[in-house]
Design a protein around this motif. Sequence first.
Motif, PDB file in Angstrom:
ATOM      1  N   ASN A 222      55.102  67.479  51.922  1.00 19.11           N
ATOM      2  CA  ASN A 222      53.740  67.742  52.202  1.00 19.11           C
ATOM      3  C   ASN A 222      52.988  67.302  53.644  1.00 19.11           C
ATOM      4  O   ASN A 222      51.815  67.363  53.871  1.00 19.11           O
ATOM      5  CB  ASN A 222      52.791  67.340  51.171  1.00 19.11           C
ATOM      6  N   GLY A 223      53.885  66.767  54.458  1.00 15.29           N
ATOM      7  CA  GLY A 223      53.388  66.180  55.893  1.00 15.29           C
ATOM      8  C   GLY A 223      52.412  65.128  55.721  1.00 15.29           C
ATOM      9  O   GLY A 223      51.880  64.512  56.814  1.00 15.29           O
ATOM     10  N   LEU A 224      52.760  64.431  54.531  1.00 13.22           N
ATOM     11  CA  LEU A 224      51.872  63.041  54.238  1.00 13.22           C
ATOM     12  C   LEU A 224      52.809  61.810  54.715  1.00 13.22           C
ATOM     13  O   LEU A 224      53.163  60.984  53.759  1.00 13.22           O
ATOM     14  CB  LEU A 224      51.403  63.081  53.047  1.00 13.22           C
ATOM     15  N   ASN A 225      53.239  61.783  55.938  1.00 17.60           N
ATOM     16  CA  ASN A 225      54.137  60.732  56.235  1.00 17.60           C
ATOM     17  C   ASN A 225      53.500  59.476  56.301  1.00 17.60           C
ATOM     18  O   ASN A 225      54.489  58.583  55.735  1.00 17.60           O
ATOM     19  CB  ASN A 225      54.391  60.937  57.822  1.00 17.60           C
ATOM     20  N   GLU A 226      52.408  59.010  56.509  1.00 15.23           N
ATOM     21  CA  GLU A 226      51.841  57.594  56.596  1.00 15.23           C
ATOM     22  C   GLU A 226      51.834  57.104  55.004  1.00 15.23           C
ATOM     23  O   GLU A 226      52.211  56.013  54.725  1.00 15.23           O
ATOM     24  CB  GLU A 226      50.559  57.666  56.731  1.00 15.23           C
ATOM     25  N   ASP A 227      51.697  58.202  54.025  1.00 16.42           N
ATOM     26  CA  ASP A 227      51.664  58.010  52.593  1.00 16.42           C
ATOM     27  C   ASP A 227      52.917  57.583  51.963  1.00 16.42           C
ATOM     28  O   ASP A 227      53.366  56.768  51.327  1.00 16.42           O
ATOM     29  CB  ASP A 227      51.292  58.994  51.596  1.00 16.42           C
ATOM     30  N   ALA A 228      54.082  58.221  52.700  1.00 20.67           N
ATOM     31  CA  ALA A 228      55.522  58.292  52.455  1.00 20.67           C
ATOM     32  C   ALA A 228      55.927  56.752  53.020  1.00 20.67           C
ATOM     33  O   ALA A 228      56.771  55.919  52.447  1.00 20.67           O
ATOM     34  CB  ALA A 228      56.166  59.017  53.009  1.00 20.67           C
ATOM     35  N   VAL A 229      55.247  56.117  53.990  1.00 15.42           N
ATOM     36  CA  VAL A 229      55.805  55.046  54.694  1.00 15.42           C
ATOM     37  C   VAL A 229      55.144  53.756  53.831  1.00 15.42           C
ATOM     38  O   VAL A 229      55.852  52.915  53.648  1.00 15.42           O
ATOM     39  CB  VAL A 229      55.407  54.722  56.315  1.00 15.42           C
ATOM     40  N   ALA A 230      53.870  53.995  53.353  1.00 18.47           N
ATOM     41  CA  ALA A 230      53.339  53.080  52.700  1.00 18.47           C
ATOM     42  C   ALA A 230      53.992  52.873  51.190  1.00 18.47           C
ATOM     43  O   ALA A 230      53.998  51.822  50.706  1.00 18.47           O
ATOM     44  CB  ALA A 230      51.790  53.584  52.463  1.00 18.47           C
TER      45      ALA A 230
END
Length: 618
Positions: free
Chosen positions: A224-232
Amino acid sequence: MSSTQLFFCPVSDYYANLLQISLNNKDLLSGRSVHAQIIKQGLRASAFLLNNLLNLYVKCWSTSVAHQVFDEMPTKNTFSWNTIVSGYAKSGQVDLARAQFDQMAERDIVSWNSIVTGYNQRGFHREALKMFSEMLKDSYLKPDQFTLASALSACASLENLNLGKQIHAYMIRTKFDTFGAVENSLITMYSKSGGVENAREIFDSLKDRDVVAWTALIVGYEQNGLNEDAVALFRLMIREGSKPNSYTLAAMLSVSSSLASLDHGKQIHAVALRLQEASSVSVSNALITMYSKAGSIGAARRVFPLHQHRDTVTWTSMIIALAQHGFGEEAIELFEEMLALGNNPDHITYVGVLVACTHVGLVEEGKRYYNMMQKVHEIEPTPSHYSCMVDLFGRAGLLQEAQDFIEKMPIEPDNIAWGSILASCKVHKNLELAKVAAERLLLVDPGNSGAFAALANTYSACGKWTEAAKVRKSMKEKGVKKDQGLSWLQLKNEVHVFGAEDACHPQRDAIYAMMAEIWEEIKKMGFVPDYGSVLHDLDEDVKDHKLRHHSEKLAIAFGLLNTPDNTTLRIMKNLRVCNDCHSAIKYISKLVGREIIVRDATRFHHFKGGVCSCRDYW
């Protein structure tokens, strides 16, 4: 002796044990020997033994022999039918599985699970959901965790959020005890279907989160393009002591690829090495892509030979990496090696090969591979292949061939194909074809700002300023906004973004002063500004000022101010690099003695010692 007596006789138990040993060892040869003894001993009437024999052949993937045993069985019970249905389904013969399923007089939950799961695993997701719906009509049967997990998986594959929610509501209504596979399937379904917030709610409610749950949500964020959420989330996973597997790491490497973050990707690589997962197929493939997209083709080259079990994705990832970095000949050599070793390419592999030919101007080779794809490997061209061929001809200046190819295409050209033609028309100053391409592109995609911009730029490149102004005026009247050219680089986990003549950065004065100094120095080295890259009718002094402050030049000046000497600068850009910047960066790389890597909208440019890896063909 009757068959009933044989069912309980020690001889039957003896042969059943032998069959179980063969099954445990996946030893089909031994199983066949036992089968021969069963026939020799006259035990073919034993339903107990024949079911064991049927199960052996199915589990050892010998469905043809299993079918023969099934047909010869004097009596068949539900176990017999379920075994043959499951065998066909797991081997991918879902039509045969369905044919046997339809003949069953009695069906239990295993029967339905076999056919629903079989359809889903083979990509027949709509059929899987249809069978799930048919099952629910049976008032005597209730779905179990396997049925629901398969149904939710089918919804995820179809990105059918509404139906997924209905299944979830059914589970709540019937007070189904969700755990394990069902909870993970819910997370995946919501993530893939645009309900990532719901996925997070379910994830947060879990008492025991296994690696599958963590991975499902990380993948959902990434998709879903939520890369920062994936990293967190990945950092939280590590803090809580949950051990990532190869799929988790591959997902995180994909996040790094999207961010083009080399530092982050290296950290994930280090974790993979520590967990001894770096050699897995999924992680190795993701590493090649990550290093390539982050601009480190050398690291991708080093990962590839360490890959012991190369599948089609591995070869394709490396071929595409080399193609995007301008090493077309090397990409083609790798493709030929792939074929020589008996590996079959797929349609994506051929996209990589055609891109490789396109970026180094190998027109005849591109035409040969395009024909080979269809005649040798029987792969039907997709819109991507057609666009590659149009781009191949256009970049080489063969605009008539590009136009002829488009007219012969069996499908309507998409916006990428017409966009390629337009870009080539600007480079080669073909106004008539540019008008046609822009008109056709706007028919396919009426709000495409690139069509207006490219046509205006083509007029400007041909010195027709009045016509260019009319196109820009029309663009403004229709409310179509041109995509702003941006360049960025990452420094100490912070991304610094620059636009043309950017005045917002805190180090603006130092950046402009650095660029002014560089501009004068490279002029002394023989650099001549390309005023044709300024697509407006302005005085040369104004053009000189504008060229000096293009976004990639400002990003480079910032990088030189804030990084140690001799380190590589990696600049990302959302549009194609212009002729003036390309020429200037060659001189800058020689002036400062650094490698400067620029990724634009279509490829990577490696500038070093005054030359570019594209050899001025891009």
